[in-house]
Scaffold this motif. Structure first.
Motif, PDB file in Angstrom:
ATOM      1  N   LEU A   1      26.946  40.420  63.010  1.00  0.00           N
ATOM      2  CA  LEU A   1      26.690  38.995  62.814  1.00  0.00           C
ATOM      3  C   LEU A   1      25.364  38.743  62.114  1.00  0.00           C
ATOM      4  CD1 LEU A   1      27.995  37.435  66.157  1.00  0.00           C
ATOM      5  CD2 LEU A   1      29.066  37.375  63.905  1.00  0.00           C
ATOM      6  N   VAL A   2      24.339  39.515  62.447  1.00  0.00           N
ATOM      7  CA  VAL A   2      23.040  39.346  61.785  1.00  0.00           C
ATOM      8  C   VAL A   2      23.152  39.664  60.301  1.00  0.00           C
ATOM      9  CG1 VAL A   2      20.727  40.329  61.575  1.00  0.00           C
ATOM     10  CG2 VAL A   2      21.591  39.674  63.816  1.00  0.00           C
ATOM     11  N   VAL A   3      23.837  40.759  59.976  1.00  0.00           N
ATOM     12  CA  VAL A   3      24.025  41.125  58.571  1.00  0.00           C
ATOM     13  C   VAL A   3      24.811  40.037  57.849  1.00  0.00           C
ATOM     14  CG1 VAL A   3      25.185  42.739  57.020  1.00  0.00           C
ATOM     15  CG2 VAL A   3      23.834  43.608  58.920  1.00  0.00           C
ATOM     16  N   ALA A   4      25.868  39.526  58.482  1.00  0.00           N
ATOM     17  CA  ALA A   4      26.676  38.480  57.859  1.00  0.00           C
ATOM     18  C   ALA A   4      25.875  37.207  57.639  1.00  0.00           C
ATOM     19  CB  ALA A   4      27.906  38.196  58.717  1.00  0.00           C
ATOM     20  N   ILE A   5      25.094  36.803  58.648  1.00  0.00           N
ATOM     21  CA  ILE A   5      24.313  35.571  58.542  1.00  0.00           C
ATOM     22  C   ILE A   5      23.231  35.695  57.469  1.00  0.00           C
ATOM     23  CG2 ILE A   5      22.659  34.101  59.758  1.00  0.00           C
ATOM     24  CD1 ILE A   5      24.274  34.645  62.321  1.00  0.00           C
ATOM     25  N   CYS A   6      22.492  36.796  57.483  1.00  0.00           N
ATOM     26  CA  CYS A   6      21.387  36.964  56.522  1.00  0.00           C
ATOM     27  C   CYS A   6      21.902  37.131  55.101  1.00  0.00           C
ATOM     28  CB  CYS A   6      20.525  38.152  56.926  1.00  0.00           C
ATOM     29  SG  CYS A   6      19.606  37.922  58.452  1.00  0.00           S
ATOM     30  N   SER A   7      22.964  37.900  54.912  1.00  0.00           N
ATOM     31  CA  SER A   7      23.511  38.085  53.565  1.00  0.00           C
ATOM     32  C   SER A   7      24.092  36.781  53.026  1.00  0.00           C
ATOM     33  CB  SER A   7      24.565  39.190  53.560  1.00  0.00           C
ATOM     34  OG  SER A   7      25.625  38.886  54.454  1.00  0.00           O
ATOM     35  N   THR A   8      24.755  36.016  53.896  1.00  0.00           N
ATOM     36  CA  THR A   8      25.305  34.733  53.463  1.00  0.00           C
ATOM     37  C   THR A   8      24.190  33.739  53.155  1.00  0.00           C
ATOM     38  OG1 THR A   8      27.261  35.106  54.840  1.00  0.00           O
ATOM     39  CG2 THR A   8      26.884  32.870  54.056  1.00  0.00           C
ATOM     40  N   ALA A   9      23.111  33.756  53.949  1.00  0.00           N
ATOM     41  CA  ALA A   9      21.970  32.883  53.681  1.00  0.00           C
ATOM     42  C   ALA A   9      21.334  33.218  52.334  1.00  0.00           C
ATOM     43  CB  ALA A   9      20.943  33.009  54.801  1.00  0.00           C
ATOM     44  N   LEU A  10      21.223  34.514  52.041  1.00  0.00           N
ATOM     45  CA  LEU A  10      20.690  34.937  50.746  1.00  0.00           C
ATOM     46  C   LEU A  10      21.565  34.420  49.610  1.00  0.00           C
ATOM     47  CD1 LEU A  10      18.814  36.753  48.957  1.00  0.00           C
ATOM     48  CD2 LEU A  10      20.435  38.613  49.398  1.00  0.00           C
TER      49      LEU A  10
ATOM     50  N   ILE B   1      28.434  37.646  46.921  1.00  0.00           N
ATOM     51  CA  ILE B   1      28.899  36.324  47.365  1.00  0.00           C
ATOM     52  C   ILE B   1      28.260  35.209  46.548  1.00  0.00           C
ATOM     53  CG2 ILE B   1      29.146  34.803  49.387  1.00  0.00           C
ATOM     54  CD1 ILE B   1      28.913  37.177  51.173  1.00  0.00           C
ATOM     55  N   ILE B   2      27.191  35.513  45.812  1.00  0.00           N
ATOM     56  CA  ILE B   2      26.462  34.487  45.052  1.00  0.00           C
ATOM     57  C   ILE B   2      27.388  33.680  44.138  1.00  0.00           C
ATOM     58  CG2 ILE B   2      24.769  34.173  43.204  1.00  0.00           C
ATOM     59  CD1 ILE B   2      23.023  36.242  44.555  1.00  0.00           C
ATOM     60  N   PRO B   3      28.308  34.313  43.384  1.00  0.00           N
ATOM     61  CA  PRO B   3      29.170  33.506  42.502  1.00  0.00           C
ATOM     62  C   PRO B   3      29.956  32.419  43.211  1.00  0.00           C
ATOM     63  CG  PRO B   3      29.325  35.820  41.911  1.00  0.00           C
ATOM     64  CD  PRO B   3      28.535  35.752  43.190  1.00  0.00           C
TER      65      PRO B   3
ATOM     66  N   LEU C   1      28.588  23.415  52.342  1.00  0.00           N
ATOM     67  CA  LEU C   1      28.864  23.706  53.743  1.00  0.00           C
ATOM     68  C   LEU C   1      30.345  23.978  53.984  1.00  0.00           C
ATOM     69  CD1 LEU C   1      26.566  21.084  55.536  1.00  0.00           C
ATOM     70  CD2 LEU C   1      26.170  23.528  55.226  1.00  0.00           C
ATOM     71  N   VAL C   2      31.199  23.408  53.137  1.00  0.00           N
ATOM     72  CA  VAL C   2      32.638  23.604  53.302  1.00  0.00           C
ATOM     73  C   VAL C   2      33.009  25.068  53.084  1.00  0.00           C
ATOM     74  CG1 VAL C   2      34.898  22.986  52.379  1.00  0.00           C
ATOM     75  CG2 VAL C   2      33.158  21.229  52.660  1.00  0.00           C
ATOM     76  N   ILE C   3      32.370  25.728  52.109  1.00  0.00           N
ATOM     77  CA  ILE C   3      32.713  27.121  51.822  1.00  0.00           C
ATOM     78  C   ILE C   3      31.812  28.098  52.569  1.00  0.00           C
ATOM     79  CG2 ILE C   3      33.581  26.506  49.547  1.00  0.00           C
ATOM     80  CD1 ILE C   3      31.027  27.682  48.343  1.00  0.00           C
ATOM     81  N   LEU C   4      30.823  27.572  53.298  1.00  0.00           N
ATOM     82  CA  LEU C   4      29.908  28.454  54.017  1.00  0.00           C
ATOM     83  C   LEU C   4      30.624  29.290  55.067  1.00  0.00           C
ATOM     84  CD1 LEU C   4      27.011  29.409  54.555  1.00  0.00           C
ATOM     85  CD2 LEU C   4      26.719  27.456  56.089  1.00  0.00           C
ATOM     86  N   SER C   5      31.526  28.674  55.817  1.00  0.00           N
ATOM     87  CA  SER C   5      32.246  29.397  56.867  1.00  0.00           C
ATOM     88  C   SER C   5      33.122  30.495  56.277  1.00  0.00           C
ATOM     89  CB  SER C   5      33.095  28.421  57.679  1.00  0.00           C
ATOM     90  OG  SER C   5      32.283  27.501  58.371  1.00  0.00           O
TER      91      SER C   5
END
Length: 275
Positions: A74-83, A144-146, A192-196
């Protein structure tokens, strides 16, 4: 707010995510075993009173490794998605507002990135940068940036032509003030719609990299690494992989349901039909 709580997808997805977060946050209170302790005398025990999810090939408690491994996943997912969110949203907003050469060059870079499947690009970056928790942020976040770039750019192209932006420009607002004061706040709700969905994709990428052996280095557990450790015993001792796989699937399902619910909530036509 009431409309959000009437949306079943948001409620179910949010409940699944909250349960997962609770389990990994309070892992020390939910188990008395050490996730890395080897006990070969008790290896590959089936689920029972002593080990509710059994033990793996090294005698380690599967339940303990899952709840502690969920922390890393979860930490990896949250931090990578935040980046990816920060970089993709800022670049997409700037690109859509400024246009010109900057938009053209950046658009071609994004096209090249999108030519690679997400997992393949993550694997390439992971091999180049090496296996570590910090490097996982980049190997998963960059592909995930694109996703955020395209959404923010498309939304910016629409917002920049609206009357309130033209009014702010006529009053002397500079380019960066227009972007960060007027455009970006209107882009974020769409992001926010595509964040999840991006979070679900990041968890799947981390699990896939761990399964391929390019994820979190041993002995730190992660859900993908747990599945990888038990793949040779998948049919003879299925609990060594089945429970970790179920946690991965449930977490991804939770994020996808939450994302679908937020999308429905943001769409006025769907929201009106649900009343």
């Amino acid at each position: 707010m009431r409309a959000i709580f009437r949306n079943k997808l948001i409620i179910i997805g949010g409940a699944i995510i909250l349960v997962m977060v609770f389990l990994v946050a309070f892992a020390p209170l939910l188990t008395s075993y050490d996730y890395g302790k080897v006990d070969l005398r008790n290896k590959q025990l089936p689920p029972g009173a002593g080990h509710i999810m059994g033990t793996d090939a090294y005698g380690r408690d599967v339940w303990t490794r899952i709840v502690y491994g969920g922390r890393i996943s979860l930490v990896v997912a949250i931090c990578s998605t935040a980046l990816a969110l920060v970089c993709g949203t800022l670049l997409g907003t700037l690109s859509g507002f400024v246009r010109g050469t900057f938009d053209f060059v950046l658009g071609r870079v994004i096209d090249v990135m999108m030519a690679f499947p997400m997992l393949l690009l993550s694997l390439i970056i992971g091999i180049v940068m090496g296996s570590s928790v910090r490097n996982m942020f980049f190997s998963i976040g960059i592909p995930i940036i694109p996703m955020f770039y395209r959404m923010s750019r498309a939304t910016t192209l629409s917002i920049r032509e609206r009357s309130f932006v033209a009014a702010a420009r006529s009053m002397g607002s500079g380019r960066f003030r227009l972007i960060f004061r007027h455009v970006l706040p209107n882009v974020l709700p769409h992001i926010l719609v595509i964040l999840s969905s991006a979070m679900g994709g990041a968890i799947l990428a981390e699990s896939s990299l761990g399964f391929l052996g390019y994820g979190i280095p041993i002995p730190t557990p992660s859900w993908g690494l747990i599945v990888n450790d038990g793949r040779n015993f998948m049919f003879t001792y299925p609990w060594t992989t089945a429970f970790a796989g179920a946690f991965i699937a449930l977490t991804i399902l939770g994020f996808n349901l939450l994302g679908d619910g937020l999308r429905d909530h943001m769409d006025p036509k769907i929201r009106t039909s649900m009343k």
